[in-house]
Write a protein that holds these residues in place. Structure first.
Motif, PDB file in Angstrom:
ATOM      1  N   SER A  49       0.819  -1.210   0.000  1.00 49.74           N
ATOM      2  CA  SER A  49       0.000   0.000   0.000  1.00 49.74           C
ATOM      3  C   SER A  49       0.853   1.260   0.000  1.00 49.74           C
ATOM      4  O   SER A  49       0.325   2.370  -0.042  1.00 49.74           O
ATOM      5  N   GLY A  50       2.168   1.099   0.068  1.00 47.71           N
ATOM      6  CA  GLY A  50       3.045   2.263   0.150  1.00 47.71           C
ATOM      7  C   GLY A  50       3.023   2.945   1.508  1.00 47.71           C
ATOM      8  O   GLY A  50       3.606   4.018   1.682  1.00 47.71           O
ATOM      9  N   PRO A  52       3.991   3.659   5.395  1.00 49.22           N
ATOM     10  CA  PRO A  52       5.242   3.485   6.141  1.00 49.22           C
ATOM     11  C   PRO A  52       5.129   2.296   7.090  1.00 49.22           C
ATOM     12  O   PRO A  52       4.039   1.926   7.524  1.00 49.22           O
ATOM     13  N   ARG A  53       6.280   1.734   7.386  1.00 50.59           N
ATOM     14  CA  ARG A  53       6.319   0.514   8.185  1.00 50.59           C
ATOM     15  C   ARG A  53       5.624   0.652   9.544  1.00 50.59           C
ATOM     16  O   ARG A  53       4.917  -0.269   9.960  1.00 50.59           O
ATOM     17  N   PRO A  54       5.785   1.754  10.272  1.00 52.41           N
ATOM     18  CA  PRO A  54       5.087   1.865  11.566  1.00 52.41           C
ATOM     19  C   PRO A  54       3.570   1.762  11.416  1.00 52.41           C
ATOM     20  O   PRO A  54       2.892   1.200  12.280  1.00 52.41           O
ATOM     21  N   GLU A  55       3.037   2.292  10.305  1.00 50.22           N
ATOM     22  CA  GLU A  55       1.596   2.214  10.074  1.00 50.22           C
ATOM     23  C   GLU A  55       1.172   0.761   9.814  1.00 50.22           C
ATOM     24  O   GLU A  55       0.140   0.297  10.304  1.00 50.22           O
ATOM     25  N   VAL A  56       1.996   0.039   9.037  1.00 45.42           N
ATOM     26  CA  VAL A  56       1.699  -1.378   8.779  1.00 45.42           C
ATOM     27  C   VAL A  56       1.740  -2.158  10.103  1.00 45.42           C
ATOM     28  O   VAL A  56       0.862  -2.980  10.383  1.00 45.42           O
ATOM     29  N   GLU A  57       2.741  -1.861  10.921  1.00 44.97           N
ATOM     30  CA  GLU A  57       2.849  -2.540  12.220  1.00 44.97           C
ATOM     31  C   GLU A  57       1.621  -2.278  13.081  1.00 44.97           C
ATOM     32  O   GLU A  57       1.111  -3.170  13.747  1.00 44.97           O
ATOM     33  N   PHE A  76       0.513 -12.244  21.882  1.00 49.25           N
ATOM     34  CA  PHE A  76       0.877 -12.361  20.473  1.00 49.25           C
ATOM     35  C   PHE A  76       2.194 -11.653  20.208  1.00 49.25           C
ATOM     36  O   PHE A  76       2.605 -10.755  20.952  1.00 49.25           O
ATOM     37  N   SER A  77       2.859 -12.099  19.152  1.00 46.50           N
ATOM     38  CA  SER A  77       4.051 -11.406  18.675  1.00 46.50           C
ATOM     39  C   SER A  77       4.029 -11.487  17.163  1.00 46.50           C
ATOM     40  O   SER A  77       3.326 -12.312  16.590  1.00 46.50           O
ATOM     41  N   TYR A  78       4.761 -10.592  16.521  1.00 45.13           N
ATOM     42  CA  TYR A  78       4.742 -10.617  15.058  1.00 45.13           C
ATOM     43  C   TYR A  78       6.080 -10.136  14.513  1.00 45.13           C
ATOM     44  O   TYR A  78       6.832  -9.423  15.187  1.00 45.13           O
ATOM     45  N   THR A  79       6.365 -10.580  13.295  1.00 47.49           N
ATOM     46  CA  THR A  79       7.519 -10.055  12.570  1.00 47.49           C
ATOM     47  C   THR A  79       7.033  -9.633  11.186  1.00 47.49           C
ATOM     48  O   THR A  79       6.069 -10.190  10.656  1.00 47.49           O
ATOM     49  N   LEU A  80       7.690  -8.642  10.634  1.00 48.74           N
ATOM     50  CA  LEU A  80       7.348  -8.145   9.293  1.00 48.74           C
ATOM     51  C   LEU A  80       8.551  -8.311   8.386  1.00 48.74           C
ATOM     52  O   LEU A  80       9.673  -8.072   8.795  1.00 48.74           O
ATOM     53  N   GLU A  81       8.302  -8.740   7.173  1.00 51.32           N
ATOM     54  CA  GLU A  81       9.395  -8.759   6.195  1.00 51.32           C
ATOM     55  C   GLU A  81       8.878  -8.325   4.835  1.00 51.32           C
ATOM     56  O   GLU A  81       7.696  -8.499   4.527  1.00 51.32           O
ATOM     57  N   GLU A  82       9.769  -7.770   4.045  1.00 46.00           N
ATOM     58  CA  GLU A  82       9.381  -7.261   2.720  1.00 46.00           C
ATOM     59  C   GLU A  82       9.027  -8.424   1.807  1.00 46.00           C
ATOM     60  O   GLU A  82       9.603  -9.473   1.855  1.00 46.00           O
TER      61      GLU A  82
ATOM     62  N   PHE B  30      -9.811  -4.314   7.312  1.00 46.36           N
ATOM     63  CA  PHE B  30      -8.425  -4.467   6.866  1.00 46.36           C
ATOM     64  C   PHE B  30      -8.458  -4.974   5.424  1.00 46.36           C
ATOM     65  O   PHE B  30      -8.331  -6.170   5.173  1.00 46.36           O
ATOM     66  N   PRO B  31      -8.643  -4.088   4.475  1.00 48.15           N
ATOM     67  CA  PRO B  31      -8.860  -4.523   3.092  1.00 48.15           C
ATOM     68  C   PRO B  31      -7.583  -4.993   2.400  1.00 48.15           C
ATOM     69  O   PRO B  31      -7.649  -5.688   1.393  1.00 48.15           O
ATOM     70  N   GLY B  32      -6.427  -4.621   2.918  1.00 45.40           N
ATOM     71  CA  GLY B  32      -5.177  -4.898   2.206  1.00 45.40           C
ATOM     72  C   GLY B  32      -4.620  -6.284   2.439  1.00 45.40           C
ATOM     73  O   GLY B  32      -3.461  -6.549   2.123  1.00 45.40           O
ATOM     74  N   VAL B  33      -5.430  -7.194   2.998  1.00 45.29           N
ATOM     75  CA  VAL B  33      -4.918  -8.530   3.293  1.00 45.29           C
ATOM     76  C   VAL B  33      -5.133  -9.432   2.080  1.00 45.29           C
ATOM     77  O   VAL B  33      -6.261  -9.741   1.708  1.00 45.29           O
ATOM     78  N   GLU B  34      -4.052  -9.831   1.457  1.00 48.53           N
ATOM     79  CA  GLU B  34      -4.147 -10.612   0.218  1.00 48.53           C
ATOM     80  C   GLU B  34      -4.263 -12.108   0.472  1.00 48.53           C
ATOM     81  O   GLU B  34      -4.844 -12.838  -0.317  1.00 48.53           O
TER      82      GLU B  34
END
Lengths: 82, 82
Positions: A49-50, A52-57, A76-82, B30-34
Motif C-alpha cells: 500500500s506504500g 510506512p512501516r510503523p503504520e503497517v505494524e 501475540f508477537s509478530y515479525t514483518l518482512e518485505e 483491513f482490506p489490504g490482506v491478500e
C-alpha cells in the motif's frame, strides 16, 4: 509485505492440548519431554500500500487485538518482512 | 533444551481456516490482506539428557514425523535453543 503472527496462551493459562501432546509423545517413546505448549501461527500477505512501516505494524497489531488473539488469555508477537 | 516446532499446510493445500480469517479481517476493515495461511506452533521443553545436539535434532524430527505433523499435507520446521 508479509507478516508472521504467533499467538500463544499466556504462561499462567493451562494448556490441555499441550499436555495431551506431551503424554502422546511419552507413549510414543519420547520420555524426555518435560512440557509442551501449543500455539498458533499466521502468515499474512499484505498488499503493497506504500504505507510506512510503523503504520503497517499498527495495523498488524490491531488485527491481533481484534481477531487473531484473545488478549485475556493469549499473548501475540509478530515479525514483518518485505 | 527448548525446541520450537512450526507446522504449516503445504502451499498446494487449500487452507479454509486461513481464508475465513482473511474474510473476517476484510469485514473488520483491513482490506489490504491478500492471503492468510494458518499454522501451528509447539514449544517443547526437553529434559537435559546430555545427548549431542544432532541426536536431539533427530528426536525432534521424529516427533514431527510421528505426531506433530501430517507430512502428506503439512511441512514442518524447527529450531533448538539451550
Amino acid at each position: 509485505m508479509k507478516a508472521t503472527v504467533i499467538v500463544e496462551l499466556k504462561g499462567s493459562v493451562l494448556d490441555p492440548q499441550g499436555k495431551a501432546i506431551q503424554h502422546s509423545l511419552a507413549s510414543l517413546g519420547f520420555p524426555g519431554v518435560e512440557d509442551v505448549r501449543a500455539g498458533k501461527l499466521f502468515r499474512i500477505t499484505l498488499a503493497d500500500s506504500g504505507q510506512p512501516r510503523p503504520e503497517v505494524e499498527r495495523q498488524v497489531r490491531q488485527m491481533c487485538e481484534k481477531l487473531l488473539a484473545n488478549t485475556v488469555i493469549e499473548n501475540f508477537s509478530y515479525t514483518l518482512e518485505e
